[in-house]
Each structure stands twice: as structure tokens, then as C-alpha cells.
Design a protein around this motif. Structure first.
Motif, PDB file in Angstrom:
ATOM      1  N   LYS A  57      15.308  -6.438 -62.259  1.00 47.35           N
ATOM      2  CA  LYS A  57      16.421  -6.827 -63.128  1.00 47.35           C
ATOM      3  C   LYS A  57      17.463  -7.556 -62.295  1.00 47.35           C
ATOM      4  N   GLU A  58      17.860  -8.728 -62.748  1.00 47.97           N
ATOM      5  CA  GLU A  58      18.839  -9.552 -62.044  1.00 47.97           C
ATOM      6  C   GLU A  58      19.945  -9.946 -63.013  1.00 47.97           C
ATOM      7  N   SER A  59      21.162 -10.008 -62.514  1.00 46.83           N
ATOM      8  CA  SER A  59      22.261 -10.443 -63.374  1.00 46.83           C
ATOM      9  C   SER A  59      22.290 -11.967 -63.509  1.00 46.83           C
ATOM     10  N   PHE A  60      21.771 -12.668 -62.524  1.00 42.80           N
ATOM     11  CA  PHE A  60      21.652 -14.118 -62.611  1.00 42.80           C
ATOM     12  C   PHE A  60      20.256 -14.448 -63.111  1.00 42.80           C
ATOM     13  N   ASN A  61      20.092 -15.591 -63.719  1.00 43.69           N
ATOM     14  CA  ASN A  61      18.802 -16.038 -64.285  1.00 43.69           C
ATOM     15  C   ASN A  61      18.247 -15.052 -65.310  1.00 43.69           C
ATOM     16  N   LYS A  62      19.086 -14.185 -65.876  1.00 45.24           N
ATOM     17  CA  LYS A  62      18.564 -13.144 -66.755  1.00 45.24           C
ATOM     18  C   LYS A  62      18.057 -13.681 -68.085  1.00 45.24           C
ATOM     19  N   ASN A  63      18.507 -14.838 -68.491  1.00 42.74           N
ATOM     20  CA  ASN A  63      18.063 -15.397 -69.767  1.00 42.74           C
ATOM     21  C   ASN A  63      16.892 -16.357 -69.619  1.00 42.74           C
ATOM     22  N   CYS A  64      16.444 -16.582 -68.406  1.00 40.04           N
ATOM     23  CA  CYS A  64      15.337 -17.505 -68.147  1.00 40.04           C
ATOM     24  C   CYS A  64      14.101 -16.729 -67.707  1.00 40.04           C
ATOM     25  N   SER A  65      12.961 -17.178 -68.155  1.00 34.22           N
ATOM     26  CA  SER A  65      11.691 -16.603 -67.703  1.00 34.22           C
ATOM     27  C   SER A  65      11.206 -17.370 -66.478  1.00 34.22           C
ATOM     28  N   TYR A  66      10.558 -16.664 -65.573  1.00 32.47           N
ATOM     29  CA  TYR A  66       9.942 -17.300 -64.419  1.00 32.47           C
ATOM     30  C   TYR A  66       8.492 -17.607 -64.779  1.00 32.47           C
ATOM     31  N   GLU A  67       8.088 -18.843 -64.635  1.00 36.21           N
ATOM     32  CA  GLU A  67       6.688 -19.201 -64.838  1.00 36.21           C
ATOM     33  C   GLU A  67       5.919 -18.897 -63.565  1.00 36.21           C
ATOM     34  N   ILE A  68       4.763 -18.305 -63.697  1.00 37.58           N
ATOM     35  CA  ILE A  68       3.890 -18.036 -62.561  1.00 37.58           C
ATOM     36  C   ILE A  68       2.730 -19.019 -62.657  1.00 37.58           C
ATOM     37  N   LEU A  69       2.596 -19.841 -61.626  1.00 39.25           N
ATOM     38  CA  LEU A  69       1.584 -20.890 -61.612  1.00 39.25           C
ATOM     39  C   LEU A  69       0.508 -20.580 -60.583  1.00 39.25           C
ATOM     40  N   VAL A  70      -0.733 -20.861 -60.948  1.00 37.38           N
ATOM     41  CA  VAL A  70      -1.844 -20.838 -60.002  1.00 37.38           C
ATOM     42  C   VAL A  70      -2.330 -22.270 -59.932  1.00 37.38           C
ATOM     43  N   GLY A  71      -2.127 -22.891 -58.773  1.00 35.15           N
ATOM     44  CA  GLY A  71      -2.381 -24.326 -58.663  1.00 35.15           C
ATOM     45  C   GLY A  71      -1.373 -25.056 -59.531  1.00 35.15           C
ATOM     46  N   LYS A  72      -1.849 -25.815 -60.503  1.00 32.22           N
ATOM     47  CA  LYS A  72      -0.963 -26.503 -61.437  1.00 32.22           C
ATOM     48  C   LYS A  72      -0.999 -25.883 -62.830  1.00 32.22           C
ATOM     49  N   ARG A  73      -1.719 -24.770 -62.969  1.00 33.44           N
ATOM     50  CA  ARG A  73      -1.865 -24.115 -64.267  1.00 33.44           C
ATOM     51  C   ARG A  73      -0.899 -22.942 -64.395  1.00 33.44           C
ATOM     52  N   THR A  74      -0.273 -22.829 -65.566  1.00 35.83           N
ATOM     53  CA  THR A  74       0.603 -21.692 -65.835  1.00 35.83           C
ATOM     54  C   THR A  74      -0.251 -20.472 -66.136  1.00 35.83           C
ATOM     55  N   LEU A  75      -0.028 -19.415 -65.357  1.00 38.15           N
ATOM     56  CA  LEU A  75      -0.793 -18.183 -65.522  1.00 38.15           C
ATOM     57  C   LEU A  75      -0.087 -17.238 -66.503  1.00 38.15           C
ATOM     58  N   THR A  76       1.205 -17.029 -66.308  1.00 38.10           N
ATOM     59  CA  THR A  76       1.981 -16.138 -67.162  1.00 38.10           C
ATOM     60  C   THR A  76       3.466 -16.427 -66.973  1.00 38.10           C
ATOM     61  N   GLU A  77       4.288 -15.738 -67.731  1.00 38.49           N
ATOM     62  CA  GLU A  77       5.738 -15.812 -67.576  1.00 38.49           C
ATOM     63  C   GLU A  77       6.269 -14.405 -67.377  1.00 38.49           C
ATOM     64  N   LEU A  78       7.290 -14.289 -66.534  1.00 42.16           N
ATOM     65  CA  LEU A  78       7.926 -12.998 -66.279  1.00 42.16           C
ATOM     66  C   LEU A  78       9.358 -13.044 -66.777  1.00 42.16           C
ATOM     67  N   LYS A  79       9.705 -12.103 -67.630  1.00 40.89           N
ATOM     68  CA  LYS A  79      11.082 -11.981 -68.098  1.00 40.89           C
ATOM     69  C   LYS A  79      11.832 -11.049 -67.162  1.00 40.89           C
ATOM     70  N   ASN A  80      13.132 -10.960 -67.344  1.00 42.84           N
ATOM     71  CA  ASN A  80      13.985 -10.136 -66.497  1.00 42.84           C
ATOM     72  C   ASN A  80      13.560  -8.672 -66.567  1.00 42.84           C
ATOM     73  N   GLY A  81      13.259  -8.077 -65.411  1.00 44.86           N
ATOM     74  CA  GLY A  81      12.874  -6.670 -65.318  1.00 44.86           C
ATOM     75  C   GLY A  81      11.439  -6.373 -65.731  1.00 44.86           C
ATOM     76  N   GLU A  82      10.613  -7.378 -65.851  1.00 45.64           N
ATOM     77  CA  GLU A  82       9.248  -7.190 -66.342  1.00 45.64           C
ATOM     78  C   GLU A  82       8.261  -7.043 -65.186  1.00 45.64           C
ATOM     79  N   GLU A  83       7.184  -6.314 -65.462  1.00 44.31           N
ATOM     80  CA  GLU A  83       6.092  -6.163 -64.507  1.00 44.31           C
ATOM     81  C   GLU A  83       4.784  -6.379 -65.250  1.00 44.31           C
ATOM     82  N   LYS A  84       3.910  -7.170 -64.661  1.00 40.14           N
ATOM     83  CA  LYS A  84       2.616  -7.460 -65.274  1.00 40.14           C
ATOM     84  C   LYS A  84       1.509  -7.309 -64.245  1.00 40.14           C
ATOM     85  N   ILE A  85       0.372  -6.826 -64.714  1.00 36.55           N
ATOM     86  CA  ILE A  85      -0.837  -6.784 -63.886  1.00 36.55           C
ATOM     87  C   ILE A  85      -1.730  -7.908 -64.388  1.00 36.55           C
TER      88      ILE A  85
END
Length: 139
Positions: free
Chosen positions: A10-38
Motif C-alpha cells: 500500500k502506497e500513498s503515492f500512485n494509489k489511484n494508478c495500476s502498475y502494468e506487469i510486462l513480460v517482454g512487450k506483452r502485458t501479463l497483469t495489472e497490480l492495484k494498490n496493496g494487491e498481491e497476485k500469484i
């Protein structure tokens, strides 16, 4: 297939933006604030790189071949760039006061010099340092 855990604290900055997770040039998933994914990484991606991205900025690349199975990767924002850099925006009014409110040529030149240094630093951070905005860290 290898499984890795992606965690975004959880971060107070960038809290309204999702982080895109890329493998190579392909988007794998998005992470929201405080999220954990396997996520599962297919074996055909073993020579690719993992990268986090937010708008035009991102992180440095992490080689997937260096990851073994069941690792946890923390995706977080760079605290200096996200928390401290906006405070430098207070320099704009100060330099404006130095440039336009006095008739002293020395303080005008100092104000112009500070303004130019600030603008060069800001442009450098947003272009050259754009891949240091986020951090990927193995845990």
C-alpha cells in the motif's frame, strides 16, 4: 511453468494508478494498490524480461531466467521520485519572485540559473530516469 508472487505494498503515492506487469512487450497483469497476485510464467518466456510500468515511466528490467520457482517480487514506487520530487515544484514561485520582483541584476541572474537547473533536472528525470520510477525487488 514457474509460479511467482507479485506484491505491491500500500502506497500513498500512485494509489489511484495500476502498475502494468510486462513480460517482454506483452502485458501479463495489472497490480492495484496493496494487491498481491500469484502468476504462472510459461516456459517459453524463460528468456524474456519482467518489467513494471505506470503511464510512460517504469522500472528496470528483471531477467526471468534468474528467477527460480515460487519467488516473491515486490513492485513499489521510488520514494524519492514519487514523494520528494514534487516538493521541488515550490521552486517555481520562488524563482519567479527572484526574477521578476527585484531590480537587482544579480538576483535575477541567480533566479534564472536556478530555474534553468530545475528544468534540466526535471526533464532529465522524466526522460533519462523514467525507468527508475518503479522498483522490482526479489524477496
Amino acid at each position: 511453468m514457474r509460479k511467482i508472487t507479485l506484491h505491491r505494498p500500500k502506497e500513498s503515492f500512485n494509489k489511484n494508478c495500476s502498475y502494468e506487469i510486462l513480460v517482454g512487450k506483452r502485458t501479463l497483469t495489472e497490480l492495484k494498490n496493496g494487491e498481491e497476485k500469484i502468476i504462472e510464467i510459461p516456459t517459453e518466456f524463460k528468456n524474456e524480461t519482467l518489467k513494471a510500468k505506470i503511464q510512460w515511466c517504469g522500472s528496470e528490467k528483471m531477467e526471468l531466467r534468474n528467477l527460480t520457482g515460487n519467488e516473491k517480487i515486490i513492485v513499489s514506487g521510488n520514494k524519492f521520485l514519487n514523494r520528494k520530487l514534487p516538493l521541488f515544484g515550490a521552486m517555481f514561485p520562488l524563482t519567479g519572485i527572484m526574477i521578476f520582483s527585484t531590480n537587482n541584476i544579480i538576483s535575477k541572474n541567480i533566479g534564472i540559473g536556478i530555474l534553468i537547473l530545475f528544468l534540466v533536472g526535471l526533464i532529465g528525470t522524466l526522460t533519462i530516469g523514467k525507468n527508475k520510477w518503479l522498483k522490482l525487488k526479489k524477496e
